[in-house]
Design an enzyme around this catalytic site. Sequence first.
Site, PDB file in Angstrom:
ATOM      1  CG  HIS A 178     -58.708  50.276  -1.495  1.00  0.00           C
ATOM      2  ND1 HIS A 178     -59.073  49.077  -2.203  1.00  0.00           N
ATOM      3  CD2 HIS A 178     -58.881  50.294  -0.173  1.00  0.00           C
ATOM      4  CE1 HIS A 178     -58.896  48.157  -1.372  1.00  0.00           C
ATOM      5  NE2 HIS A 178     -59.104  48.741  -0.079  1.00  0.00           N
ATOM      6  CG  ASP A 237     -58.328  47.238  -4.981  1.00  0.00           C
ATOM      7  OD1 ASP A 237     -59.412  47.448  -4.207  1.00  0.00           O
ATOM      8  OD2 ASP A 237     -57.459  48.112  -5.091  1.00  0.00           O
ATOM      9  CG  HIS A 238     -62.746  45.278  -1.402  1.00  0.00           C
ATOM     10  ND1 HIS A 238     -61.535  45.271  -0.490  1.00  0.00           N
ATOM     11  CD2 HIS A 238     -63.606  46.101  -0.718  1.00  0.00           C
ATOM     12  CE1 HIS A 238     -61.689  46.239   0.330  1.00  0.00           C
ATOM     13  NE2 HIS A 238     -62.882  46.824   0.215  1.00  0.00           N
TER      14      HIS A 238
END
Length: 506
Positions: free
Chosen positions: A245, A182-183
């Site tokens: 996110h 999950d960047h």
Amino acid sequence: MASAPPCAVVIFGASGDLAKRKLIPAIYDLVCEGLCDERSYFVGFSRSAMSDEEFRKEWRRGIEKFARSRPVDEGVWKRLEGRIYYAQADYGSCADYARVGKMLGELDEKHGVGGNRMYYLATPPEQFPVIIDELLPLHSEARGALRRIVIEKPFGRDLGSARGLNERLHRSFVEEQVYRIDHFLGKETVQNLMVMRFANSVFEPIWNTKYVDHVQITVAESLGVEGRGGYYDGAGALRDIVQNHLFQLMALAAMEPPVSLDAGSIRDEKVKVYRSIRGLRGAGVDDWAVRGQYGAGEWNGRKTEGYRSEKGVAGDSRTETFAAIKLFIDNWRWSGTPFYLRTGKMMAQKASEVVVRFRSPPQALFQKQCETPVYPNDLVIRVQPDEGISWRLNGKVPGGQLSIKPVALDFLYKTTFQKEPPDAYERLIHDAMAGDQTLFIRADEVEAAWAVIDPIEKAWAESKDGVEEYRPGSWGPKGAMLLIELDGRRWMHSSESPEPIIACSL
Ligand SMILES: NC(=O)c1ccc[n+]([C@@H]2O[C@H](COP(=O)([O-])OP(=O)(O)OC[C@H]3O[C@@H](n4cnc5c(N)ncnc54)[C@H](OP(=O)(O)O)[C@@H]3O)[C@@H](O)[C@H]2O)c1
């Protein structure tokens, strides 16, 4: 950070958008920083026809346009260029994997990476299961060779499919070899959330339901689906942003202090947060979750006919481009404190931030004299843009009259550290190469997050109600305002004009 051990990095979907805009530039930046072993080599694995030479040109273009360190350092490029290869291959073809496996064996000899492998799955998610099942021939049998697999989001589209993908992965890899991305977790400000909470003794005593009125978390995008309508229409805002996110931000804001900073301890605490969330079920979902879809309008200097007219989107689509939910974390620390989460496309502004609103002072010392209330304190953690933290306090306006104005103590990354924080992918690729799983999502974590989302998706799918339309360039549908305003609160945003000066007469 130290340089990671050498390895062969195989990028599936290497001809795609993510590879060009994020992965390739991040690898180049790591090489520039001396964080990528000079023996590591890179193989693009995709169906598009390309020679090594053409693929190298693609890398060069990606770096020129998107790398953090620009202009391109010709010395670094020269050292990197000769370690970039391309394999035209089909994701489901055994013969192609055998061919690429042989190619890797030869390249291992040439570059001396000792059989270490890092597979990066950057294709559309439908290809993940096929690749996981087929990639066995790419492994090296060299003694002590490292093996890792990095998987892009989305990881499943519900609890069942996420479990299925985990089971599939665990047939070929142990959990310690799996890196679910999950960047957001690679962003400096997100990591700083933990540092701020646990490296400063002032916060811990007040970081609970006794002092915090509520927490709100926003991930707003100012663009629409931008040509990704085909994918997005099958996902929606809840799956695309909330499950990953927004939940990651919530977990870091809400979790208990971990016993240590190792990956296991941090991820244990995040899982406990998800498991403590009060379940939303059936009819109750409508009171706690709101969805919306952007309609026709003009925004960002462009006209839009609305979400349903986007390419790849069904004309009668009920997919939400906006979602807001109210959650309660039923544990000792947070019981009774609502967490409001919202995300949307075509919103008034691109912004990702966490706002912690503290309770008003118990004694109505100033309130008595004022027509409007003295505003409570807010801690605003800005993930993007203008990464930083704002602490909003009340201060006296100079002068004879007692006037109170909220003022902000601001910490801005750019000005404090005199440099832009590195791109999230830089950090994540380095950590995966180095074997540090702290900023990646564990199997039970992803499943616990889906377990919260599934009942909402189910209730929305079964609901006969339409999806509320909102105006492009707004902050979402009216229902989202009501969700928080009926509780006597309102959505806040750090770029809003400050609260008015409050004049008090003594
Ligand atoms: N782009 C982003 O900013 C972003 C951000 C976060 C996460 N992600 C995730 O990263 C992954 C890749 O994203 P992307 O935007 O790079 O995707 P993409 O450009 O649509 O696809 C990447 C590559 O996968 C192959 N591909 C595309 N459609 C395919 C299909 N139907 N069947 C088989 N192969 C197909 C194509 O290569 P060949 O045709 O040459 O095989 C394509 O170049 C996705 O899982 C996405 O959710 C992307």
